[in-house]
Design a protein around this motif. Structure first.
Motif, mmCIF file in Angstrom:
data_model
loop_
_atom_site.group_PDB
_atom_site.id
_atom_site.type_symbol
_atom_site.label_atom_id
_atom_site.label_comp_id
_atom_site.label_asym_id
_atom_site.label_seq_id
_atom_site.Cartn_x
_atom_site.Cartn_y
_atom_site.Cartn_z
ATOM 1 N N ALA A 9 0.833 -1.206 0.000
ATOM 2 C CA ALA A 9 0.000 0.000 0.000
ATOM 3 C C ALA A 9 0.872 1.262 0.000
ATOM 4 O O ALA A 9 0.586 2.227 -0.709
ATOM 5 C CB ALA A 9 -0.931 -0.009 1.211
ATOM 6 N N ILE A 10 1.935 1.246 0.799
ATOM 7 C CA ILE A 10 2.837 2.402 0.864
ATOM 8 C C ILE A 10 3.501 2.620 -0.496
ATOM 9 O O ILE A 10 3.523 3.737 -1.020
ATOM 10 C CB ILE A 10 3.927 2.185 1.952
ATOM 11 N N LEU A 11 3.991 1.544 -1.079
ATOM 12 C CA LEU A 11 4.668 1.649 -2.370
ATOM 13 C C LEU A 11 3.710 2.191 -3.430
ATOM 14 O O LEU A 11 4.081 3.031 -4.257
ATOM 15 C CB LEU A 11 5.218 0.282 -2.786
ATOM 16 N N ASP A 12 2.488 1.709 -3.371
ATOM 17 C CA ASP A 12 1.469 2.155 -4.313
ATOM 18 C C ASP A 12 1.268 3.672 -4.226
ATOM 19 O O ASP A 12 1.251 4.376 -5.236
ATOM 20 C CB ASP A 12 0.160 1.417 -3.986
ATOM 21 N N ILE A 13 1.149 4.175 -3.004
ATOM 22 C CA ILE A 13 0.971 5.619 -2.788
ATOM 23 C C ILE A 13 2.194 6.389 -3.295
ATOM 24 O O ILE A 13 2.077 7.393 -3.999
ATOM 25 C CB ILE A 13 0.766 5.909 -1.273
ATOM 26 N N VAL A 14 3.367 5.882 -2.949
ATOM 27 C CA VAL A 14 4.615 6.558 -3.324
ATOM 28 C C VAL A 14 4.752 6.640 -4.847
ATOM 29 O O VAL A 14 5.068 7.696 -5.396
ATOM 30 C CB VAL A 14 5.825 5.811 -2.712
ATOM 31 N N LEU A 15 4.485 5.523 -5.521
ATOM 32 C CA LEU A 15 4.639 5.507 -6.978
ATOM 33 C C LEU A 15 3.636 6.435 -7.643
ATOM 34 O O LEU A 15 3.941 7.109 -8.618
ATOM 35 C CB LEU A 15 4.489 4.079 -7.520
ATOM 36 N N ARG A 16 2.447 6.501 -7.072
ATOM 37 C CA ARG A 16 1.418 7.363 -7.656
ATOM 38 C C ARG A 16 1.781 8.842 -7.492
ATOM 39 O O ARG A 16 1.438 9.665 -8.314
ATOM 40 C CB ARG A 16 0.064 7.068 -7.008
ATOM 41 N N HIS A 17 2.457 9.164 -6.379
ATOM 42 C CA HIS A 17 2.784 10.566 -6.121
ATOM 43 C C HIS A 17 4.120 10.992 -6.712
ATOM 44 O O HIS A 17 4.423 12.176 -6.758
ATOM 45 C CB HIS A 17 2.796 10.833 -4.612
ATOM 46 N N SER A 18 4.918 10.060 -7.140
ATOM 47 C CA SER A 18 6.263 10.397 -7.607
ATOM 48 C C SER A 18 6.230 11.062 -8.973
ATOM 49 O O SER A 18 7.154 11.788 -9.329
ATOM 50 C CB SER A 18 7.120 9.138 -7.669
ATOM 51 N N GLY A 19 5.191 10.815 -9.730
ATOM 52 C CA GLY A 19 5.106 11.374 -11.077
ATOM 53 C C GLY A 19 6.236 10.882 -11.962
ATOM 54 O O GLY A 19 6.654 11.569 -12.882
ATOM 55 N N GLY A 20 6.762 9.725 -11.672
ATOM 56 C CA GLY A 20 7.810 9.139 -12.501
ATOM 57 C C GLY A 20 9.216 9.562 -12.106
ATOM 58 O O GLY A 20 10.194 9.060 -12.649
ATOM 59 N N ALA A 21 9.325 10.500 -11.146
ATOM 60 C CA ALA A 21 10.646 10.933 -10.681
ATOM 61 C C ALA A 21 11.195 9.911 -9.696
ATOM 62 O O ALA A 21 10.431 9.218 -9.026
ATOM 63 C CB ALA A 21 10.545 12.297 -10.018
#
Ligand code: ZN
Length: 115
Positions: A9-21
């Motif tokens: 769940a954490i990884l999912d949130i992080v990847l969604r917010h990273s915008g590919g950076a």
């Protein structure tokens, strides 16, 4: 080993917010009630984040102590070992008031202006 689900769940949130950076740092608050162990989350993280923009991210954990809210008078008190008795009115038990959640507080990506 129930940290697997929360790590996903954490990884999912992080990847969604990273915008590919590429992600540099992730700050996670772990509530005492959840029973999650930071070290276990970190182990799953290393496995799950491999090959993603978050694979080099540093995980930082903030521990939130468990607190209870008295059902009788509404006082919030720490649920620390010695008993679950309200210090105000002496009623036993209460509802969990804090430390029940595991949340992502901060995501730092490369190229961002936060330091
Ligand atoms: Zn009370």
């Amino acid at each position: 080993m129930h940290e697997l689900g929360i790590t996903e769940a954490i990884l999912d949130i992080v990847l969604r917010h990273s915008g590919g950076a590429r992600v540099r740092k992730v700050q996670v608050t772990v509530g005492e009630w959840t029973g999650y162990v930071g070290d276990s989350i970190e182990l799953f993280w290393q496995e799950l984040s491999r090959g993603t923009v978050a694979e080099a991210a540093k995980l930082e954990f903030r521990f939130e102590p468990a607190t209870l809210r008295c059902r009788a008078c509404g006082t919030v008190f720490g649920a620390n070992g010695s008993g679950l008795e309200c210090p105000q009115c002496g009623a036993l038990g209460g509802e969990p008031a804090g430390g029940q959640e595991c949340t992502v507080d901060l995501i730092e990506v490369e190229g961002g202006d936060s330091t």
